[in-house]
Design a protein around this motif. Structure first.
Motif, short mmCIF file in Angstrom:
data_model
loop_
_atom_site.label_atom_id
_atom_site.label_comp_id
_atom_site.label_asym_id
_atom_site.label_seq_id
_atom_site.Cartn_x
_atom_site.Cartn_y
_atom_site.Cartn_z
N GLY A 123 0.82 -1.21 0.00
CA GLY A 123 0.00 0.00 0.00
C GLY A 123 0.85 1.26 0.00
N SER A 124 2.01 1.20 0.67
CA SER A 124 2.92 2.36 0.69
C SER A 124 3.48 2.61 -0.70
CB SER A 124 4.08 2.13 1.67
OG SER A 124 3.56 1.90 2.97
N GLY A 125 3.79 1.53 -1.41
CA GLY A 125 4.25 1.67 -2.79
C GLY A 125 3.18 2.34 -3.64
N GLY A 126 1.94 1.91 -3.46
CA GLY A 126 0.84 2.52 -4.19
C GLY A 126 0.66 3.98 -3.84
N ALA A 127 0.87 4.31 -2.55
CA ALA A 127 0.72 5.70 -2.10
C ALA A 127 1.81 6.58 -2.71
CB ALA A 127 0.78 5.74 -0.57
N VAL A 128 3.05 6.06 -2.77
CA VAL A 128 4.15 6.81 -3.38
C VAL A 128 3.86 7.06 -4.86
CG1 VAL A 128 6.59 6.67 -4.11
CG2 VAL A 128 5.93 6.06 -1.76
N TYR A 129 3.43 6.01 -5.55
CA TYR A 129 3.18 6.13 -6.99
C TYR A 129 2.05 7.12 -7.28
CZ TYR A 129 3.83 4.14 -11.70
OH TYR A 129 4.15 3.93 -13.03
N LEU A 130 1.06 7.13 -6.41
CA LEU A 130 -0.08 8.04 -6.58
C LEU A 130 0.30 9.48 -6.22
CD1 LEU A 130 -3.11 8.45 -7.18
CD2 LEU A 130 -3.55 7.96 -4.76
N LEU A 131 0.89 9.66 -5.05
CA LEU A 131 1.13 11.03 -4.57
C LEU A 131 2.29 11.70 -5.29
CD1 LEU A 131 0.59 10.43 -0.75
CD2 LEU A 131 -0.95 11.58 -2.36
N ALA A 132 3.33 10.94 -5.64
CA ALA A 132 4.49 11.53 -6.32
C ALA A 132 4.25 11.60 -7.83
CB ALA A 132 5.74 10.73 -6.02
N ASN A 133 3.91 10.47 -8.42
CA ASN A 133 3.81 10.40 -9.88
C ASN A 133 2.39 10.64 -10.41
OD1 ASN A 133 6.31 9.14 -9.07
ND2 ASN A 133 6.51 8.34 -11.13
N GLY A 134 1.41 10.60 -9.51
CA GLY A 134 0.04 10.83 -9.95
C GLY A 134 -0.56 9.66 -10.70
N ARG A 135 -0.05 8.47 -10.41
CA ARG A 135 -0.51 7.30 -11.17
C ARG A 135 -1.05 6.21 -10.25
NH1 ARG A 135 0.21 8.08 -16.22
NH2 ARG A 135 1.80 9.54 -16.85
N ILE A 136 -1.95 5.41 -10.81
CA ILE A 136 -2.50 4.29 -10.07
C ILE A 136 -1.58 3.09 -10.23
CG2 ILE A 136 -4.39 2.59 -10.08
CD1 ILE A 136 -6.29 4.93 -10.62
N MET A 137 -1.23 2.48 -9.08
CA MET A 137 -0.32 1.35 -9.11
C MET A 137 -1.09 0.07 -9.44
SD MET A 137 2.06 -0.22 -6.08
CE MET A 137 0.69 -1.18 -5.40
N GLY A 138 -1.15 -0.21 -10.72
CA GLY A 138 -1.78 -1.46 -11.17
C GLY A 138 -0.77 -2.25 -11.98
N ALA A 139 -0.40 -3.41 -11.48
CA ALA A 139 0.67 -4.18 -12.12
C ALA A 139 0.33 -4.53 -13.57
CB ALA A 139 0.96 -5.46 -11.32
N SER A 140 -0.92 -4.98 -13.82
CA SER A 140 -1.26 -5.40 -15.18
C SER A 140 -1.28 -4.21 -16.14
CB SER A 140 -2.61 -6.12 -15.18
OG SER A 140 -3.63 -5.27 -14.71
N GLY A 141 -1.73 -3.05 -15.66
CA GLY A 141 -1.76 -1.87 -16.53
C GLY A 141 -0.37 -1.34 -16.83
N ILE A 142 0.50 -1.34 -15.82
CA ILE A 142 1.86 -0.83 -16.00
C ILE A 142 2.61 -1.74 -16.98
CG2 ILE A 142 4.07 -0.46 -14.84
CD1 ILE A 142 2.38 0.28 -12.29
N LEU A 143 2.50 -3.04 -16.78
CA LEU A 143 3.18 -4.00 -17.65
C LEU A 143 2.53 -4.05 -19.03
CD1 LEU A 143 5.24 -6.32 -18.04
CD2 LEU A 143 3.57 -7.87 -17.01
N GLY A 144 1.21 -4.12 -19.07
CA GLY A 144 0.49 -4.22 -20.34
C GLY A 144 0.73 -3.00 -21.23
N GLY A 145 0.71 -1.82 -20.62
CA GLY A 145 0.93 -0.60 -21.39
C GLY A 145 2.35 -0.53 -21.94
N LEU A 146 3.26 -1.16 -21.23
CA LEU A 146 4.66 -1.16 -21.67
C LEU A 146 4.84 -2.07 -22.89
CD1 LEU A 146 7.52 -0.10 -20.82
CD2 LEU A 146 7.79 -2.23 -19.56
N ILE A 147 4.19 -3.23 -22.87
CA ILE A 147 4.46 -4.19 -23.95
C ILE A 147 3.57 -4.01 -25.17
CG2 ILE A 147 5.42 -5.98 -22.43
CD1 ILE A 147 2.66 -7.40 -22.74
#
Lengths: 144, 141
Positions: B16-40
């Protein structure tokens, strides 16, 4: 700087998946197996993860922009559709079958052995198959 | 084991802390499938560095922690047919549904998203049925 924070976020995520035992497929399948020897661990992981995230969403509500600039995600759509249901059911079926979901799949690649790479490769294949199928769906739904 | 739930809770707080960092710093939702899927699949081309950096963290941190644990048994099946079928379902399903356990589950439920709650209900029930059918009825896993 964005990449550094993304790396830190990913590191926390990976470390959390590792120490919680969520890369152990037996613990995941054990949680889903309510008719067998039920393992409650996943509920604690999910509950623990939701606490910092719920606080983060409260902070988002009071801030105009993320710390590193850009914009916050828009509010989630309130509309449910068959795509969400169908995709989630397929995902759940595979999750139960192998005991792996995308996060733990990546986190366990270094130590899980060849089986984890086979799952990962198939998962990549499934992900690559999705956009062409979606494009052919008759009533496309706006992406979130 | 009795300590499992404590480590589950600690791990959950880290996730959850990882998700909070990704949201508050980068403004993004921490979703593993979306991050990986969007990359490939190229849909996340403009943010590929951020995605790759996130996934590098997910991949590398367990390696750093590994010496503390010695060997880890993930109890994964050695049946390649099962692994391939499961991988295809997970990859395809999460992209169709636009999220998995991290995006819909952790990030969606924590903001009381109707779609996150619904998706989580669907994949948990499907996962339970899958284990019931393939473990108890068919004995495949």
């Amino acid at each position: 700087m964005r990449n550094l924070f993304a790396f830190v976020a990913g590191g926390l995520f990976g470390a959390g998946l590792f120490v919680s035992g969520m890369t152990d497929t037996a613990k995941v399948q054990g949680w889903l197996d309510i008719f067998g020897d039920w393992d409650p661990t996943l509920a604690f992981v999910m509950g623990g993860a939701i606490i910092p995230m719920a606080i983060a969403w409260r902070i988002v509500a009071r801030r105009a922009t993320p710390v590193l600039g850009g914009t916050f995600p828009p509010p989630p759509p309130v509309r449910l559709d068959s795509r969400l249901a169908l995709g989630s059911i397929m995902f759940g079926a595979g999750w139960g079958l192998a005991g792996l979901c995308p996060g733990p799949s990546v986190a366990s690649l270094s130590y899980g052995g060849v089986e984890h790479w086979v799952f990962f490769a198939a998962m990549i294949g499934g992900m690559l198959a999705a956009p062409p199928v979606l494009a052919r769906m008759q009533r496309p739904v706006a992406a979130e | 084991m009795e300590q499992d739930w404590i480590w589950g809770l600690i791990g959950g707080l880290l996730i959850g802390s990882g998700g909070a960092v990704y949201l508050l710093a980068n403004g993004r939702i921490m979703g593993a499938s979306g991050i990986l899927g969007g990359l490939i699949d190229g849909s996340g081309k403009s943010t590929w560095r951020e995605r790759a950096a996130f996934l590098a963290g997910v991949f590398l941190l367990p390696i750093a922690l590994l010496p503390l644990y010695g060997t880890i048994d993930t109890n994964v099946t050695s049946n390649w047919t099962v692994l391939i079928a499961a991988g295809l379902l997970v990859g395809f399903g999460t992209r169709i549904a636009n999220g998995c356990t991290s995006g819909h589950g952790v990030c969606g439920i924590s903001r009381l998203s109707l779609r996150g709650l619904a998706a989580t209900g669907f994949y948990i029930v499907a996962g339970g049925v899958s284990v019931l059918v393939f473990r108890h009825l068919l004995g495949v896993i």
